[in-house]
Design an enzyme around this catalytic site. Structure first.
Site, PDB file in Angstrom:
ATOM      1  CB  ALA A 388      -0.919   0.005   1.226  1.00 17.39           C
ATOM      2  CB  CYS A 389       2.354   3.502  -1.982  1.00 20.70           C
ATOM      3  SG  CYS A 389       1.784   3.522  -3.689  1.00 20.70           S
ATOM      4  CG  ASP A 390      -0.337   9.385  -1.314  1.00 11.46           C
ATOM      5  OD1 ASP A 390      -1.200   9.351  -0.423  1.00 11.46           O
ATOM      6  OD2 ASP A 390      -0.158  10.365  -2.043  1.00 11.46           O
TER       7      ASP A 390
END
EC number: 2.7.1.197
Length: 589
Positions: A388-390
């Site tokens: 998960a990232c931005d």
């Protein structure tokens, strides 16, 4: 400390909610940008019919509706997306300006209203009337919000957009636009880059393209020059693994457009913020002075994407390149001064990342814990792994690809994917891998999941520990394997080696980066041994005692089975490891 942390998380959430409406639709913006660069009066292939009937309507209707639908979908899935598009259309029809901001308001707002209505009413619906109530509630609420948007939101946002446009034009006229980089460059390092680029610059830039055919706003955040300059400085004047790994990072950053890869190099020396700010100021000043601009957002921020979105002709391409390289030179000069004036002996990237991680945890009021993995990481408890990232693409996709390959080689039936943090679902039996800076938000979003935080999605040593845990290997066993590897590597004498080969599976990326890292170290120490890459399927071609194979702990057995006579160096990470420097040091003893 907690208030600062929560404020930071709230700012990240706000920025992410804006960027998450635009990022999934970047392909549509690029399609429109290509059409505009081809068919408008000053394009490569001027065509009045296509300009009037395709370029204009797509800008006015299609792009805002996509944003409104996506904003609604993020709040209330399909029903939210539909009512978001309906309400956004009211704002579009009620104004003569492109209604990106209106869609960003009406999409999520209308979906939130419908979601609250559904929560109150749906439990009370009698059996057999569900479809009737659901369809009419969406239609009637959507109709009311569409009329409201037509008479109120559209005109108000149009006026605000006009004022903002006047403000931007005034800033450009007095040559103050470069000062924006005082905020942009530090914000990028704090993972607000997508919020700035797609939440602010993309809507404003698209408005400018509609008027003048290009916009410099698309270049403010996407410029790869500042990061490139920092990485070149580390390659020339850095120390240890930070120096050796910077070459591979350059390729991913400049050509791949994954800017997150240079963030640890800045965070390990806070003075480096001055370098990227200097690069950003210089680049934007050059863009503005030479009249540079793009016809659509460049996403990711790769030099290839930037060149593809540059206007027609050699001139526009050259002025864009001039701004990029001016930024690189400026950040390189400042970063070089910082590195050359640094007299510290320890310049290990891994050590600096660990120190940075501890400092971040302390600044957030969190306890500083040892980097051991969660005891719940077993095949019984973990059924899926999500990076998960931005934005849910770019760096997290690279990390997911690396771990997916390791999971497959380990024979595990576990899916590995990547998502934006805002799209995560709080489900059990899930392992969430995210960057330390975003760990707070991921934990709040998915409290039932198991979480692992890394400073860099290319830090593959933690991935090997994850695999060891999932295959019922103990953490201590992984550590013993590492110590055993170090003991074995001490016996490797480069004077007896005629070639070094980096082994890889399906994905070649980390092996190529390791190859470039070792080549750089060899070149600096005048070692003439060739370095190449080979897939595990072809390792039998290198089954000789004068060949050194480099592999990871997870793939050690596969390499030994394929080439039992070759010498094998097992490392935590093919990209950043101290073993390469130790090999060369022993050679010269």
């Amino acid at each position: 400390m907690e208030r600062k942390s929560s404020l930071k998380v709230r700012v990240q959430k706000l920025g992410t909610s804006l960027s998450n409406m635009v990022m999934p639709n970047i392909g549509a913006f690029i399609a429109w940008g290509v059409a505009a660069s081809l068919f408008i009066a000053t394009g490569y292939l001027p065509n009045k019919a296509l300009d009037t009937n395709v370029v204009g309507p797509m800008l006015k209707y299609v792009l805002p509706l996509l944003i409104g639908y996506t904003g609604g979908y993020n709040i209330h899935k399909q029903r939210g997306g539909v009512i978001g598009a309906i309400a956004s259309f009211g704002a579009i029809a009620g104004s003569t300006v492109t209604m990106f901001i209106g869609a960003m308001i009406m999409g999520p707002l209308s979906a939130w209203i419908l979601k609250k209505f559904d929560e109150k009413v749906q439990p009370k619906i009698r059996t057999g009337f569900e479809m009737l109530v659901n369809n009419f509630s969406l239609g009637l609420i959507g109709f009311a919000l569409m009329v409201l948007a037509f008479f109120v939101i559209g005109p108000v946002v149009a006026q605000l957009t006009e004022w903002v446009g006047i403000g931007v034009e005034a800033i450009v006229k007095v040559h103050l636009l470069p000062l924006a980089n005082l905020i942009i460059e530090p914000a990028k390092i704090l993972f607000l880059n997508n919020a700035l680029n797609h939440g602010i610059f993309t809507p404003l830039g698209t408005e400018q393209v509609a008027k003048v055919g290009k916009s410099v706003l698309f270049l403010l955040e996407a410029n790869p020059g500042p990061g490139l300059g920092v990485l070149i400085a580390y390659a020339m004047f850095g120390k240890g693994s930070a120096k050796s790994s910077s070459w591979g990072a350059m390729i991913i950053h400049f050509f791949g457009g994954i800017h997150e890869i240079y963030f640890p190099y800045v965070m390990m020396k806070p003075a480096m913020f001055l370098a990227v700010i200097a690069g950003g100021l210089t680049g934007t000043f050059t863009f503005q002075t030479l009249g540079a601009g793009l016809t659509a957002p460049a996403s990711p921020g790769s030099i290839i994407a930037i060149m593809g979105m540059s206007p027609k002709g050699w001139g526009p391409h050259l002025v864009v390149l001039a701004g990029v390289f001016a930024a690189a030179v400026a950040s390189f000069l400042v970063a070089s001064i910082i590195l050359k004036s640094d007299n510290s002996d320890d310049d290990s990237l891994e050590t600096a990342q660990a120190v940075t991680q501890a400092a971040k945890a302390e600044s957030k009021g969190q306890a500083v814990t040892e980097p051991n993995l969660h005891s719940d990481i077993t095949t019984d408890n973990i059924h899926q792994i999500i990076f998960a990232c931005d934005a849910g693409m770019g760096s997290s996709a690279m990390g997911a690809s690396i771990l997916r390959d390791k999971v497959k080689k380990a024979g595990l039936d576990i899916s590995v994917s990547n998502q934006a943090i805002s799209n995560l679902q709080d489900t059990a039996n899930t392992l969430i891998v995210t960057q330390e800076e975003l760990a707070d938000r991921a934990g709040q979003k998915t409290p039932r999941a198991v979480h692992v935080a890394v400073d860099n999605f290319l830090a593959t040593s933690k991935y090997d520990d994850i695999i060891a845990s999932l295959t019922n290997g103990k953490a201590s066993g992984s550590e013993n394997a590492a110590h055993s590897t170090q003991a074995d590597s001490a016996e490797i004498d480069l004077n007896q080696i005629d070639a070094v080969v980096f082994a890889y599976g399906i994905a070649k990326g980390s092996a190529t980066m390791g190859q470039e890292t070792l080549r750089s170290i060899f070149k600096q120490n005048n070692v003439k041994i060739p370095v190449s890459t080979a897939s595990y399927a072809h390792l039998s071609d290198y089954n000789a005692k004068n060949i050194l194979l480099v592999t990871t702990i997870a793939q050690q057995g596969q390499a030994q089975q394929a080439a039992p006579n070759a010498q094998i160096l097992v490392v935590d990470s093919l990209v950043t490891t101290p073993e390469y420097d130790k090999l060369v040091a022993r050679m010269h003893k």
